[in-house]
Design a protein around this motif. Sequence first.
Motif, PDB file in Angstrom:
ATOM      1  N   TYR A   1       0.872  -1.189  -0.064  1.00  0.00           N
ATOM      2  CA  TYR A   1       0.186   0.269   0.002  1.00  0.00           C
ATOM      3  C   TYR A   1       0.816   0.908   0.091  1.00  0.00           C
ATOM      4  CZ  TYR A   1       1.160  -1.074   5.025  1.00  0.00           C
ATOM      5  OH  TYR A   1       1.649  -1.104   6.635  1.00  0.00           O
ATOM      6  N   CYS A   2       2.253   0.737  -0.680  1.00  0.00           N
ATOM      7  CA  CYS A   2       2.915   2.333  -0.324  1.00  0.00           C
ATOM      8  C   CYS A   2       2.731   3.992  -1.336  1.00  0.00           C
ATOM      9  CB  CYS A   2       4.380   1.982  -0.166  1.00  0.00           C
ATOM     10  SG  CYS A   2       5.372   0.817   1.130  1.00  0.00           S
ATOM     11  N   GLU A   3       2.473   4.792  -0.868  1.00  0.00           N
ATOM     12  CA  GLU A   3       2.013   5.444  -1.705  1.00  0.00           C
ATOM     13  C   GLU A   3       3.166   6.322  -3.261  1.00  0.00           C
ATOM     14  OE1 GLU A   3       0.816   9.446  -0.134  1.00  0.00           O
ATOM     15  OE2 GLU A   3      -0.875   7.910   1.598  1.00  0.00           O
ATOM     16  N   GLU A   4       4.262   5.680  -2.186  1.00  0.00           N
ATOM     17  CA  GLU A   4       4.937   5.865  -3.491  1.00  0.00           C
ATOM     18  C   GLU A   4       6.082   4.286  -3.300  1.00  0.00           C
ATOM     19  OE1 GLU A   4       7.129   9.281  -5.526  1.00  0.00           O
ATOM     20  OE2 GLU A   4       6.192   9.743  -3.313  1.00  0.00           O
ATOM     21  N   CYS A   5       6.191   3.689  -4.141  1.00  0.00           N
ATOM     22  CA  CYS A   5       7.125   2.248  -4.216  1.00  0.00           C
ATOM     23  C   CYS A   5       8.098   2.540  -4.715  1.00  0.00           C
ATOM     24  CB  CYS A   5       5.736   1.345  -5.181  1.00  0.00           C
ATOM     25  SG  CYS A   5       7.003  -0.331  -5.244  1.00  0.00           S
ATOM     26  N   MET A   6       9.291   2.027  -4.062  1.00  0.00           N
ATOM     27  CA  MET A   6       9.932   2.251  -4.734  1.00  0.00           C
ATOM     28  C   MET A   6      10.751   1.951  -6.504  1.00  0.00           C
ATOM     29  SD  MET A   6      11.773  -2.041  -3.849  1.00  0.00           S
ATOM     30  CE  MET A   6      10.779  -3.752  -4.858  1.00  0.00           C
ATOM     31  N   VAL A   7       9.861   1.444  -7.148  1.00  0.00           N
ATOM     32  CA  VAL A   7      10.220   1.599  -8.389  1.00  0.00           C
ATOM     33  C   VAL A   7       9.203   2.537  -9.112  1.00  0.00           C
ATOM     34  CG1 VAL A   7      10.508  -1.252  -8.577  1.00  0.00           C
ATOM     35  CG2 VAL A   7       8.060  -0.217  -8.652  1.00  0.00           C
ATOM     36  N   ASP A   8       8.486   3.407  -8.582  1.00  0.00           N
ATOM     37  CA  ASP A   8       7.853   4.454  -8.998  1.00  0.00           C
ATOM     38  C   ASP A   8       8.742   5.412  -9.397  1.00  0.00           C
ATOM     39  OD1 ASP A   8       5.257   3.456  -8.973  1.00  0.00           O
ATOM     40  OD2 ASP A   8       4.742   4.257  -6.872  1.00  0.00           O
ATOM     41  N   PRO A   9       8.818   6.118 -10.198  1.00  0.00           N
ATOM     42  CA  PRO A   9       9.932   6.600 -11.005  1.00  0.00           C
ATOM     43  C   PRO A   9      10.036   8.277 -10.139  1.00  0.00           C
ATOM     44  CG  PRO A   9       7.782   7.111 -12.284  1.00  0.00           C
ATOM     45  CD  PRO A   9       8.171   6.050 -11.387  1.00  0.00           C
ATOM     46  N   SER A  10      11.003   8.739  -9.504  1.00  0.00           N
ATOM     47  CA  SER A  10      10.925   9.802  -8.766  1.00  0.00           C
ATOM     48  C   SER A  10      10.410  11.061  -9.092  1.00  0.00           C
ATOM     49  CB  SER A  10      12.277   9.722  -8.114  1.00  0.00           C
ATOM     50  OG  SER A  10      12.842  11.437  -7.928  1.00  0.00           O
ATOM     51  N   ASN A  11       9.492  11.507  -8.710  1.00  0.00           N
ATOM     52  CA  ASN A  11       8.878  12.655  -8.798  1.00  0.00           C
ATOM     53  C   ASN A  11      10.238  14.013  -8.509  1.00  0.00           C
ATOM     54  OD1 ASN A  11       8.750  12.922  -6.414  1.00  0.00           O
ATOM     55  ND2 ASN A  11       6.620  13.208  -6.593  1.00  0.00           N
ATOM     56  N   LEU A  12      10.785  14.354  -8.607  1.00  0.00           N
ATOM     57  CA  LEU A  12      12.666  14.780  -8.619  1.00  0.00           C
ATOM     58  C   LEU A  12      13.206  15.112  -9.617  1.00  0.00           C
ATOM     59  CD1 LEU A  12      13.744  16.800  -5.224  1.00  0.00           C
ATOM     60  CD2 LEU A  12      15.236  15.151  -5.951  1.00  0.00           C
ATOM     61  N   ALA A  13      12.704  16.193 -10.127  1.00  0.00           N
ATOM     62  CA  ALA A  13      13.657  16.616 -11.177  1.00  0.00           C
ATOM     63  C   ALA A  13      15.062  17.187 -11.227  1.00  0.00           C
ATOM     64  CB  ALA A  13      12.703  17.789 -11.697  1.00  0.00           C
ATOM     65  N   VAL A  14      16.139  15.992 -11.516  1.00  0.00           N
ATOM     66  CA  VAL A  14      17.323  16.738 -11.006  1.00  0.00           C
ATOM     67  C   VAL A  14      17.984  17.242 -12.066  1.00  0.00           C
ATOM     68  CG1 VAL A  14      19.499  15.525 -10.819  1.00  0.00           C
ATOM     69  CG2 VAL A  14      17.308  14.153  -9.684  1.00  0.00           C
ATOM     70  N   SER A  15      18.348  18.110 -11.793  1.00  0.00           N
ATOM     71  CA  SER A  15      19.153  19.234 -12.988  1.00  0.00           C
ATOM     72  C   SER A  15      20.416  19.328 -12.563  1.00  0.00           C
ATOM     73  CB  SER A  15      18.428  20.257 -13.060  1.00  0.00           C
ATOM     74  OG  SER A  15      18.408  21.293 -11.483  1.00  0.00           O
ATOM     75  N   PRO A  16      21.369  19.826 -13.161  1.00  0.00           N
ATOM     76  CA  PRO A  16      23.055  20.527 -12.849  1.00  0.00           C
ATOM     77  C   PRO A  16      22.477  21.385 -11.772  1.00  0.00           C
ATOM     78  CG  PRO A  16      22.319  20.428 -14.992  1.00  0.00           C
ATOM     79  CD  PRO A  16      20.985  20.197 -14.795  1.00  0.00           C
ATOM     80  N   MET A  17      21.730  21.813 -11.567  1.00  0.00           N
ATOM     81  CA  MET A  17      22.194  23.319 -10.694  1.00  0.00           C
ATOM     82  C   MET A  17      21.142  22.114  -8.617  1.00  0.00           C
ATOM     83  SD  MET A  17      22.333  25.627 -11.632  1.00  0.00           S
ATOM     84  CE  MET A  17      22.029  27.021 -11.140  1.00  0.00           C
ATOM     85  N   SER A  18      20.563  21.619  -9.133  1.00  0.00           N
ATOM     86  CA  SER A  18      19.984  20.158  -8.211  1.00  0.00           C
ATOM     87  C   SER A  18      21.431  19.881  -7.051  1.00  0.00           C
ATOM     88  CB  SER A  18      19.961  18.550  -8.499  1.00  0.00           C
ATOM     89  OG  SER A  18      18.732  18.536  -9.472  1.00  0.00           O
ATOM     90  N   THR A  19      21.274  20.552  -5.922  1.00  0.00           N
ATOM     91  CA  THR A  19      22.330  20.000  -4.603  1.00  0.00           C
ATOM     92  C   THR A  19      22.029  19.222  -4.067  1.00  0.00           C
ATOM     93  OG1 THR A  19      20.682  20.414  -2.494  1.00  0.00           O
ATOM     94  CG2 THR A  19      21.150  22.391  -3.818  1.00  0.00           C
ATOM     95  N   PRO A  20      23.678  18.443  -4.059  1.00  0.00           N
ATOM     96  CA  PRO A  20      23.816  17.231  -3.318  1.00  0.00           C
ATOM     97  C   PRO A  20      22.460  16.625  -2.337  1.00  0.00           C
ATOM     98  CG  PRO A  20      25.873  18.114  -3.468  1.00  0.00           C
ATOM     99  CD  PRO A  20      24.807  19.278  -3.460  1.00  0.00           C
ATOM    100  N   GLU A  21      22.313  17.571  -1.325  1.00  0.00           N
ATOM    101  CA  GLU A  21      21.764  17.340  -0.495  1.00  0.00           C
ATOM    102  C   GLU A  21      20.391  16.456  -0.909  1.00  0.00           C
ATOM    103  OE1 GLU A  21      23.223  20.016  -0.208  1.00  0.00           O
ATOM    104  OE2 GLU A  21      24.918  19.198   1.256  1.00  0.00           O
ATOM    105  N   GLU A  22      19.921  18.048  -1.976  1.00  0.00           N
ATOM    106  CA  GLU A  22      18.768  17.809  -2.929  1.00  0.00           C
ATOM    107  C   GLU A  22      18.431  16.234  -3.568  1.00  0.00           C
ATOM    108  OE1 GLU A  22      16.170  19.957  -5.710  1.00  0.00           O
ATOM    109  OE2 GLU A  22      17.842  21.209  -5.020  1.00  0.00           O
ATOM    110  N   LYS A  23      19.561  15.761  -4.036  1.00  0.00           N
ATOM    111  CA  LYS A  23      19.462  14.602  -4.179  1.00  0.00           C
ATOM    112  C   LYS A  23      19.234  13.124  -3.623  1.00  0.00           C
ATOM    113  CE  LYS A  23      22.665  15.632  -9.048  1.00  0.00           C
ATOM    114  NZ  LYS A  23      23.231  16.196  -8.748  1.00  0.00           N
ATOM    115  N   ALA A  24      20.460  13.399  -2.517  1.00  0.00           N
ATOM    116  CA  ALA A  24      20.437  12.371  -1.159  1.00  0.00           C
ATOM    117  C   ALA A  24      19.261  12.384  -0.658  1.00  0.00           C
ATOM    118  CB  ALA A  24      21.634  12.698  -0.800  1.00  0.00           C
ATOM    119  N   SER A  25      18.254  13.316  -0.828  1.00  0.00           N
ATOM    120  CA  SER A  25      16.765  13.131  -0.417  1.00  0.00           C
ATOM    121  C   SER A  25      15.813  12.509  -1.306  1.00  0.00           C
ATOM    122  CB  SER A  25      16.177  14.150  -0.150  1.00  0.00           C
ATOM    123  OG  SER A  25      15.558  15.024  -0.999  1.00  0.00           O
TER     124      SER A  25
END
Lengths: 314, 134
Positions: free
Chosen positions: A211-235
Amino acid sequence: MNEIEKIKDALKSSNAEKIVAFVRKESEPREVLKVLSPNEVDKISFSPLSLNNPAKLLMQINGKVAVVAKGCDSMAIRQLIKEGKLKRENLFIVGISCKGVVDYRKLAKFVNLSEVNDVELNGNDLVLKLKNGEKRIPFLEVVDENCLYCGHPTPVIYDVLIGEPREGKRDFSDIEQFERLSREERWNYWISQFERCIRCHACRSVCPLCYCEECMVDPSNLAVSPMSTPEEKASYPRILGKTVNARDNTIYHLLRVLHHAGRCVGCGECERACPMELPLRMLERKLEKVVVEIFGYDLNEDIPFFSKLDIVGD
Amino acid sequence: MKIVTFACNWCSYAGADLAGVSRLKYPEDVRIVRVMCSGMVNPAWILRAFRQGADGVVITGCHPGDCHYMVGNYYAKKRYLLLKELMKFVGFEDERLKLLWASASEGKKFAEEMDSFKKLIEQLGEQKQLRWTP
Ligand code: SF4
Ligand code: SF4
Ligand code: SF4
Ligand code: FES
């Protein structure tokens, strides 16, 4: 009074606002789950072809609901109560002591399904009422294999019980037999299975515990751009994408069953839903064996498996 | 050989540090990923490491009872056992996965264990079962 009448009576005696029960599918001899209002109770039906598990539906309904549950269905309901996903006081459970359900794919090999009007279990035979006449098939030849290992045919939680209580069993002989194969044989077997998986994720979608709202296989909805900070990516670490190949599928399946450790209720919905007919229950049952034999955990315990903090081994 | 080691910040990472400070040699194949606690090591990371080409993976943490977060290593052990048993079942070379309790003062133990683990991995050779190949 037959079984269906008893179920109707029981449902009428509840003061639920909604009913989740089996309704005969049009033009096919099986039942599907429906959410009904109390005045529609006469639509319900039940047979060895009432295959699906209603527990997942219950999570989407607010207010008091009455539900028809076989043994494994009740296990799922109890597990979801344990995990805080359902409230016992909101449920009225009509438990059915289950004699096993039919494997629809096996049945289709015996008859043309569109010719079957009714199905009922009579002694050791499945009796099919056909358009012209009757056909009897030994139940064992069409029973869902999963039911042969059923640990809890009698509901573990109910308000009304229909049918005589039946003994469950704990039998891991098939798993033990597989474990005796050599490592190479085991790997070849599983790779050839996982290779066929098309990663439709139906096995996840039907599982009452997924019942996970977001399953491990769902695409992450966090857009990663060259500007994304490492913290953002790590989250939002990416664990596994949707790539379909034997190895990634292996990883998907290992993780999926790991998420069910000490939780899988053995309803067999995953296998039933799989279009490629992968032997998913075998993995789940292996894990159940580990949970039982190595951790000494019993699914009937009130405390969820992962909350139990005991350390085993050295 | 690539050996990915998840080391918890409070014991094992300090233990690995101690090994370094004491100039104890351990194989350069060991790549350490510092995590706050062994209890946060997701089995998915382990499988992902194998997919990305690791030949061995080690989870290290504080001894039972010593975890900085009380019970993190209990979770780690549980997950480790479940994953290992599953790996064995599907025919993966589960020896490539190891769990090690190492305290901050066990630099020597850390180095020795890594040495023997590397030898084991060398015997097994390259990990090919889950390695991603385009
Ligand atoms: S993993 Fe399969 S058998 Fe187990 S609870 Fe989920 S759907 Fe049912
Ligand atoms: S597979 Fe795991 S992450 Fe995905 S829905 Fe099921 S339990 Fe949740
Ligand atoms: S339902 Fe079957 S084909 Fe679809 S993801 Fe699950 S195992 Fe693969
Ligand atoms: S902090 Fe070291 S194992 Fe939890």
